[in-house]
Design a protein around this motif. Structure first.
Motif, short mmCIF file in Angstrom:
data_model
loop_
_atom_site.label_atom_id
_atom_site.label_comp_id
_atom_site.label_asym_id
_atom_site.label_seq_id
_atom_site.Cartn_x
_atom_site.Cartn_y
_atom_site.Cartn_z
N GLU A 77 0.83 -1.20 0.00
CA GLU A 77 0.00 0.00 0.00
C GLU A 77 0.86 1.24 0.00
O GLU A 77 1.79 1.37 0.79
N TRP A 78 0.53 2.14 -0.87
CA TRP A 78 1.28 3.39 -0.91
C TRP A 78 0.82 4.29 0.22
O TRP A 78 -0.35 4.46 0.49
N VAL A 79 1.79 4.85 0.89
CA VAL A 79 1.48 5.71 2.02
C VAL A 79 2.09 7.07 1.76
O VAL A 79 3.23 7.18 1.35
N GLU A 80 1.35 8.07 1.98
CA GLU A 80 1.88 9.43 1.84
C GLU A 80 3.01 9.63 2.84
O GLU A 80 2.97 9.14 3.95
N ASN A 81 3.99 10.34 2.42
CA ASN A 81 5.18 10.48 3.24
C ASN A 81 5.64 11.93 3.10
O ASN A 81 6.71 12.23 2.63
N ASN A 82 4.74 12.81 3.53
CA ASN A 82 4.88 14.22 3.16
C ASN A 82 6.15 14.89 3.67
O ASN A 82 6.67 15.79 3.04
N GLU A 83 6.63 14.41 4.79
CA GLU A 83 7.80 15.10 5.32
C GLU A 83 9.01 15.01 4.40
O GLU A 83 9.92 15.81 4.46
N GLU A 84 8.99 13.98 3.51
CA GLU A 84 10.12 13.84 2.60
C GLU A 84 9.85 14.48 1.24
O GLU A 84 10.70 14.48 0.37
N GLU A 85 8.63 14.99 1.09
CA GLU A 85 8.19 15.39 -0.24
C GLU A 85 8.96 16.58 -0.79
O GLU A 85 9.38 16.59 -1.93
N ASP A 86 9.14 17.58 0.03
CA ASP A 86 9.72 18.81 -0.47
C ASP A 86 11.11 19.04 0.10
O ASP A 86 11.37 19.99 0.82
N LEU A 87 11.99 18.12 -0.26
CA LEU A 87 13.36 18.24 0.20
C LEU A 87 14.01 19.47 -0.38
O LEU A 87 13.90 19.73 -1.58
N ALA A 88 14.69 20.21 0.46
CA ALA A 88 15.44 21.36 -0.03
C ALA A 88 16.58 20.87 -0.91
O ALA A 88 17.11 19.78 -0.71
N HIS A 89 16.92 21.65 -1.91
CA HIS A 89 18.11 21.36 -2.69
C HIS A 89 19.23 22.25 -2.20
O HIS A 89 19.03 23.44 -1.98
N VAL A 90 20.40 21.65 -2.02
CA VAL A 90 21.53 22.41 -1.48
C VAL A 90 22.67 22.39 -2.49
O VAL A 90 22.79 21.46 -3.29
N PRO A 91 23.48 23.45 -2.51
CA PRO A 91 24.60 23.49 -3.45
C PRO A 91 25.54 22.31 -3.21
O PRO A 91 25.69 21.86 -2.07
N TYR A 92 26.14 21.82 -4.27
CA TYR A 92 27.07 20.70 -4.15
C TYR A 92 28.34 21.05 -4.90
O TYR A 92 28.34 21.18 -6.12
N VAL A 139 22.03 19.31 -4.96
CA VAL A 139 21.55 17.95 -4.69
C VAL A 139 20.47 18.05 -3.61
O VAL A 139 20.50 18.97 -2.79
N PRO A 140 19.54 17.10 -3.63
CA PRO A 140 18.53 17.14 -2.56
C PRO A 140 19.20 16.91 -1.20
O PRO A 140 20.18 16.19 -1.10
N ASP A 141 18.66 17.54 -0.19
CA ASP A 141 19.29 17.51 1.12
C ASP A 141 18.93 16.21 1.86
O ASP A 141 18.31 16.22 2.92
N LEU A 142 19.37 15.11 1.27
CA LEU A 142 19.09 13.80 1.84
C LEU A 142 20.06 13.46 2.96
O LEU A 142 21.21 13.90 2.94
N LYS A 143 19.61 12.67 3.91
CA LYS A 143 20.50 12.13 4.92
C LYS A 143 20.67 10.63 4.66
O LYS A 143 19.79 10.00 4.08
#
Lengths: 296, 296
Positions: free
Chosen positions: A68-83, B281-285
């Protein structure tokens, strides 16, 4: 006779249905008790040429009924950081490439492992390094079980040797036995007792979310194998040896012995330690660049 | 009417046979022209729980009808040679383990690749390093196709984007699209034009002996994935970036474009270069040690 004539088509139909049922039954998987509940029967799957023919991972991309697919909103809008990782001048790059090749080219699969103890902290760092591998949708679908307990190592040996002997003798066919004969291996795995550590690498075919629901792990086998490649590089980097093994048919027993959950399946078993003082390896050569690379 | 009564069972039988044939046909793989001759139909395989359930490699261990075993005597009695690799003091081991972990933990999948040229000699060494991976029965079942030609890169992009869009929209299901959404990827793959190199990694599902006969490559997918792990480590070591991708359903088209033989199947596609100056890059841990390791 007239009655028989009327009944004959019915009888023929019934016979056909029975034959068809038996035929289908013979094609269904023979689920042994040891693996019951762990695998989905192929009959439940729909045919997916893109997954079945090209990738052959067992994580088929499907709208599964039981994942079953479960919403996982806390991971949805990951910030992008410079690399901006370390960048080396060209000469340095080339030197580093040569040095790493030199180090890795000295790696060999070693079946003769010394019982000398190895600092656990080194193993911890090696495992952490393996965990830096990429994985499908960042699922990190790996569990590394590091066994140093003597009794558990011996139980693992007994399970592996029993299954390996059956594999060699009955299941694998003359060809596979023949292929391995030249590597002088057989089903006696002394290193499973001797090596200070056994690393059993499990792939997590699905994950469990905090609420207990399942989360599909795409490409888990490929991901865990990539992780294993980084693990092998990391072991070589610290001067430890191993032999890559994929014990056939032992997965369910070893999973139960090590109390791993049902979503985990054994992918590889690596005995790890220093090489024995009298270790030998078969005098194999590797292919050269022209044999493995095509430039376009 | 009497004639009909006599004929009815025959008719019923014929109908059953036709229905049975159609049913079987519907279960057979839909072999598209592009993959014809490349895949064995599942109906030819016998069920092998040890391969199907545990390993899920597509190199099943079987007494295959069409993989004729050929004697290969020159490799039979390989000499064994002493093996005594570099050994480090414990403090050095630990420092090396930490340094390698530090290097690898900085690796990220990067979709923003700079068009700046990269010395080809560095790529050669990276590929050679990947070729040091172990493989089932030392079959070395990998081909690395390194594409720098602009036109070929663009053709690859068109093939991948077309298939990816179909995959995203129709085949993958809401779940997979949802999983990837948080990584902000989609089916526009600009990096396929921009990256100075595309490395397409093919697994050789079987080898061809000098006399033209086939030689089974056991565990080819696992072996090639391990090799890919070492390749990723090697790229990171020289300061180059990539993103691990497994283009669904593009294998046959890309194989034809790159003129690879029928025994090779695309496993991974890696665009390689320096990161773009504005790469993000996405700010993944990553999971910590306790989440991926179990000590016994």
């Amino acid at each position: 006779m007239a009655l028989l004539s009327v009944l004959t088509p019915v009888l023929a139909l019934v016979l056909c249905m029975v034959a068809g049922f038996l035929f289908l039954k013979s094609r269904a998987p023979e689920t042994s008790p040891g693996v019951a509940g762990q695998t989905k029967g192929p009959t439940k799957k729909e045919f997916r040429p893109w997954a079945d023919q090209d990738l052959q991972d067992d994580t088929e991309i499907t709208r599964g009924d039981d994942d079953e697919w479960v919403e996982n909103n806390e991971e949805e809008d990951l910030a992008h950081v410079p690399y901006s990782p370390q960048r080396y001048p060209e000469e340095t790059m080339l030197q580093r490439a040569k040095d790493f090749y030199s180090l890795m080219s000295q790696r060999r699969s070693v079946r003769f492992i010394s019982p000398e103890p190895v600092p656990r902290e080194v193993i911890d760092k090696v495992i952490l390094t393996a965990g830096t591998a990429p994985s499908g949708a960042h699922t990190e679908p790996w569990t590394f079980v590091v066994v140093s307990d003597l009794d558990t190592k011996h139980k693992i040996r007994l399970i592996v040797e029993e299954e390996e002997e059956v594999n060699y003798r009955q299941r694998m066919g003359d060809k596979w036995v023949h292929d391995l004969a030249r590597l002088r291996t057989n089903w006696i795995k002394e290193y499973l007792d001797v090596a200070p550590y056994l690393i059993l690498i499990f792939k997590q075919t699905y994950g469990i979310l905090p609420n207990g629901k399942k989360k599909t792990h795409y490409y888990n086998e490929i991901s865990v194998s990539i992780s294993c490649g980084i693990l092998l590089a990391s072991l070589q980097n610290v001067g430890l040896v191993t032999v890559t093994s994929t014990p056939l048919n032992c997965g369910p027993q070893l999973r139960l012995l090590l109390k791993r959950p049902a979503n985990e399946k054994l992918l590889m078993l690596l005995p790890v330690g220093y090489p024995a003082a009298d270790a030998t390896v078969p005098d194999l050569k590797r292919k050269n660049l022209e044999e493995i690379m095509v430039a376009i």
